[in-house]
Design an enzyme around this catalytic site. Structure first.
Site, PDB file in Angstrom:
ATOM      1  N   ASP A  92      19.165  37.986   4.702  1.00 29.40           N
ATOM      2  CA  ASP A  92      17.881  36.383   4.007  1.00 29.40           C
ATOM      3  C   ASP A  92      18.186  35.857   5.497  1.00 29.40           C
ATOM      4  O   ASP A  92      16.641  35.528   5.697  1.00 29.40           O
ATOM      5  CB  ASP A  92      19.373  35.950   2.768  1.00 29.40           C
ATOM      6  CG  ASP A  92      18.605  35.992   1.570  1.00 29.40           C
ATOM      7  OD1 ASP A  92      18.017  37.358   1.636  1.00 29.40           O
ATOM      8  OD2 ASP A  92      19.585  36.036   0.757  1.00 29.40           O
ATOM      9  N   HIS A 134      19.941  25.286   1.194  1.00 30.59           N
ATOM     10  CA  HIS A 134      21.396  26.148   1.305  1.00 30.59           C
ATOM     11  C   HIS A 134      22.370  26.252   2.592  1.00 30.59           C
ATOM     12  O   HIS A 134      23.242  27.171   2.468  1.00 30.59           O
ATOM     13  CB  HIS A 134      20.304  27.624   1.210  1.00 30.59           C
ATOM     14  CG  HIS A 134      20.129  27.356  -0.276  1.00 30.59           C
ATOM     15  ND1 HIS A 134      20.693  27.409  -1.642  1.00 30.59           N
ATOM     16  CD2 HIS A 134      19.129  28.262  -0.264  1.00 30.59           C
ATOM     17  CE1 HIS A 134      19.391  27.585  -1.944  1.00 30.59           C
ATOM     18  NE2 HIS A 134      18.293  28.021  -2.201  1.00 30.59           N
ATOM     19  N   GLY A 142      20.728  32.048   2.679  1.00 31.24           N
ATOM     20  CA  GLY A 142      19.349  31.550   1.815  1.00 31.24           C
ATOM     21  C   GLY A 142      18.280  31.425   3.003  1.00 31.24           C
ATOM     22  O   GLY A 142      17.781  30.346   2.580  1.00 31.24           O
ATOM     23  N   ASP A 170      13.287  21.961  -5.880  1.00 32.80           N
ATOM     24  CA  ASP A 170      13.192  23.663  -5.865  1.00 32.80           C
ATOM     25  C   ASP A 170      13.451  24.520  -7.046  1.00 32.80           C
ATOM     26  O   ASP A 170      14.693  23.963  -7.661  1.00 32.80           O
ATOM     27  CB  ASP A 170      14.292  23.548  -4.145  1.00 32.80           C
ATOM     28  CG  ASP A 170      13.765  25.251  -3.589  1.00 32.80           C
ATOM     29  OD1 ASP A 170      13.541  25.075  -2.766  1.00 32.80           O
ATOM     30  OD2 ASP A 170      14.428  26.244  -4.348  1.00 32.80           O
ATOM     31  N   HIS A 172      15.643  27.168  -6.944  1.00 33.84           N
ATOM     32  CA  HIS A 172      16.473  27.351  -6.746  1.00 33.84           C
ATOM     33  C   HIS A 172      18.091  25.902  -6.710  1.00 33.84           C
ATOM     34  O   HIS A 172      17.435  25.119  -5.565  1.00 33.84           O
ATOM     35  CB  HIS A 172      16.641  28.502  -5.167  1.00 33.84           C
ATOM     36  CG  HIS A 172      16.232  29.008  -4.838  1.00 33.84           C
ATOM     37  ND1 HIS A 172      14.428  29.440  -4.743  1.00 33.84           N
ATOM     38  CD2 HIS A 172      16.233  30.418  -5.384  1.00 33.84           C
ATOM     39  CE1 HIS A 172      14.277  30.243  -4.235  1.00 33.84           C
ATOM     40  NE2 HIS A 172      15.005  31.722  -5.233  1.00 33.84           N
ATOM     41  N   ASP A 259       8.316  26.448  -5.028  1.00 31.98           N
ATOM     42  CA  ASP A 259       8.708  27.830  -5.285  1.00 31.98           C
ATOM     43  C   ASP A 259       8.622  28.012  -6.814  1.00 31.98           C
ATOM     44  O   ASP A 259       9.454  28.857  -7.705  1.00 31.98           O
ATOM     45  CB  ASP A 259      10.067  28.303  -4.862  1.00 31.98           C
ATOM     46  CG  ASP A 259      11.074  27.596  -4.681  1.00 31.98           C
ATOM     47  OD1 ASP A 259      10.855  26.579  -5.117  1.00 31.98           O
ATOM     48  OD2 ASP A 259      11.855  27.996  -3.789  1.00 31.98           O
ATOM     49  N   TYR A 303       6.550  30.041  -1.542  1.00 32.17           N
ATOM     50  CA  TYR A 303       6.594  31.490  -0.798  1.00 32.17           C
ATOM     51  C   TYR A 303       5.253  31.842  -1.393  1.00 32.17           C
ATOM     52  O   TYR A 303       5.460  33.195  -0.362  1.00 32.17           O
ATOM     53  CB  TYR A 303       7.755  32.273  -1.025  1.00 32.17           C
ATOM     54  CG  TYR A 303       9.084  32.180  -0.784  1.00 32.17           C
ATOM     55  CD1 TYR A 303       8.881  32.178   0.715  1.00 32.17           C
ATOM     56  CD2 TYR A 303       9.692  31.310  -1.908  1.00 32.17           C
ATOM     57  CE1 TYR A 303      10.946  31.129   0.593  1.00 32.17           C
ATOM     58  CE2 TYR A 303      11.202  30.245  -1.710  1.00 32.17           C
ATOM     59  CZ  TYR A 303      11.472  30.881  -0.454  1.00 32.17           C
ATOM     60  OH  TYR A 303      12.447  30.074  -0.417  1.00 32.17           O
TER      61      TYR A 303
HETATM   62 ZN   LIG Z   1      14.048  27.921  -3.040  1.00 33.57          ZN
END
Ligand SMILES: [Zn+2]
Ligand SMILES: [Zn+2]
Length: 391
Positions: A92, A134, A142, A170, A172, A259, A303
């Site tokens: 990653d 992250h 990440g 986000d 995540h 994302d 992404y």
């Molecule tokens: Zn994300």
């Protein structure tokens, strides 16, 4: 409403690059700036050049040993084994030449945005190069080396007595920032994200509410995979309004990862451009209502750099600087220019068309589940309200 807003940008953002085929690609910031310029929505006098974060800045959050390790990795002097200890050199987050400077610039950009706002030079500021939520105190994770959001909030707390509300949309979980302030009652974190059941980083459970004095200042809304616009916005708007009223921040920092879109290749949410019009509008309104306008927005994940991120982030800037999103056709010269490099057909409109993805069969069930999560997320505030009204 037109507002004083500043846009932090440097061509060097692109130097934060792990590998050619790595999903994290800062070309999306360049494409966004180009889109805004072609729309004549970004003026020269609104752009500010970022400063570089100093080591002292980085150490407001990161450990000295970690900063040293990143510096060594930057020069190719960190062994694989040493890297492993610090989360650098993984699939990653691979090592790359110059990674310390490239990462420090993204942090410096967030500090430049923060300086502009806390020094009263502007009401709102945007750093699309940041939002690397992250990053941990002594570990990369990440795609994130240094955590500009966490360093930035430490910096605000060092220079002001502002109460800081961090809001992360986000797809995540905003784990690095949450854990950085988990026991701090002056920093409230709120993250809406796809449930960690199947998605990195796996945390962001509704029960993560903070620790010690910070208990009740961490909020998580883990929503179901395949959540669509309606349910996303319903639970998000309700929670954000409640949290801001309860916490009464002096400044709002938003992480605006893009994302959660149905085209994003790394996540399983099903939103369209609609949420990327609405998310900045809510932040804008609440920043004026509670914080005299003080709002710093950061980038983050995203992404599908061709069809999603430039539109989503342009809407963020447009709303920040004018109060209204774009609509209708995209500038034809932007589309024709970037179509040459894009492996997929670029959209022609700001909005996604109706029925742009297959209907989600579990829609009702997902909506109900998200509403339950919302109730649980809001439990602390609701109990507090009941308690206050009973005394
Ligand atoms: Zn994300
Ligand atoms: Zn404004």
């Amino acid at each position: 409403m037109r507002c004083d807003s500043q846009f932090v940008f440097a061509d060097e953002f692109i130097s934060y690059k792990f590998k050619d085929d790595h999903p994290f690609n800062q070309l999306r910031v360049t494409m966004t700036k180009d889109l805004l310029e072609k729309e004549k929505a970004l003026r020269e006098d609104q752009i500010i050049a970022p400063r570089m974060a100093s080591e002292d800045d980085l150490k407001l959050f990161h450990s000295s040993a970690y900063v040293e390790a990143v510096k060594r990795a930057s020069e190719g002097l960190l062994s694989e084994e040493q890297g492993f200890e610090y989360g650098i050199g993984t699939e990653d987050t691979p090592m790359f030449e110059g990674m310390h400077d490239a990462s420090s610039l993204l942090v410096g950009s967030t500090l430049s945005a923060i300086d502009a706002v806390i020094q009263g030079k502007t009401k709102h500021a945007l750093n699309l190069g940041g939002g690397l939520h992250h990053g941990f105190e002594r570990k990369a994770s990440g795609f994130c080396v240094y955590n500009d959001g966490a360093v930035g909030i430490k910096y605000i707390r060092k220079h002001t007595d502002y109460k800081v509300l961090y809001v992360d949309t986000d797809a995540h979980h905003g784990d690095g920032v949450q854990w950085a302030f988990y026991d701090d009652p002056n920093v409230c974190t709120f993250s809406i994200h796809e449930t960690g059941r199947y998605l990195f980083p796996g945390t962001g459970n509704v029960n993560e509410r903070g620790l010690k004095k910070g208990y009740g200042y961490s909020f998580n809304l883990p929503i179901d995979a395949f959540t669509e616009d309606e349910s996303f916005l319903e639970v998000y708007e309700y929670a954000f309004n409640e949290i801001v009223e309860y916490f009464q921040p002096d400044i709002i920092i938003t992480q605006n990862g893009a994302d959660a879109h149905y085209l994003d290749p790394l996540t399983h949410l099903c939103s369209t451009m609609k949420i990327y019009e609405r998310i900045p509008m809510i932040a804008h309104e609440l920043a004026h209502k509670y914080c005299d306008g003080k709002w710093v927005a950061l980038g983050g994940g995203g992404y599908d750099i061709w069809r999603v991120v430039p539109r989503a982030w342009s809407q963020l800037w447009k709303v920040m600087s004018t109060g209204e999103p774009f609509s209708g056709p995209l500038p034809a010269d932007w589309v024709s220019h970037w179509q040459k490099s894009s492996p997929v057909d670029l959209p022609s409109q700001w909005e996604d068309g109706e029925h742009s993805y297959k209907p989600i069969p579990r829609k009702a069930e997902i909506t109900e589940k998200n509403n339950k999560v919302l109730t649980s997320c809001m439990q602390f505030i609701h109990n507090q309200k009941k308690y206050n009204s009973s005394i």
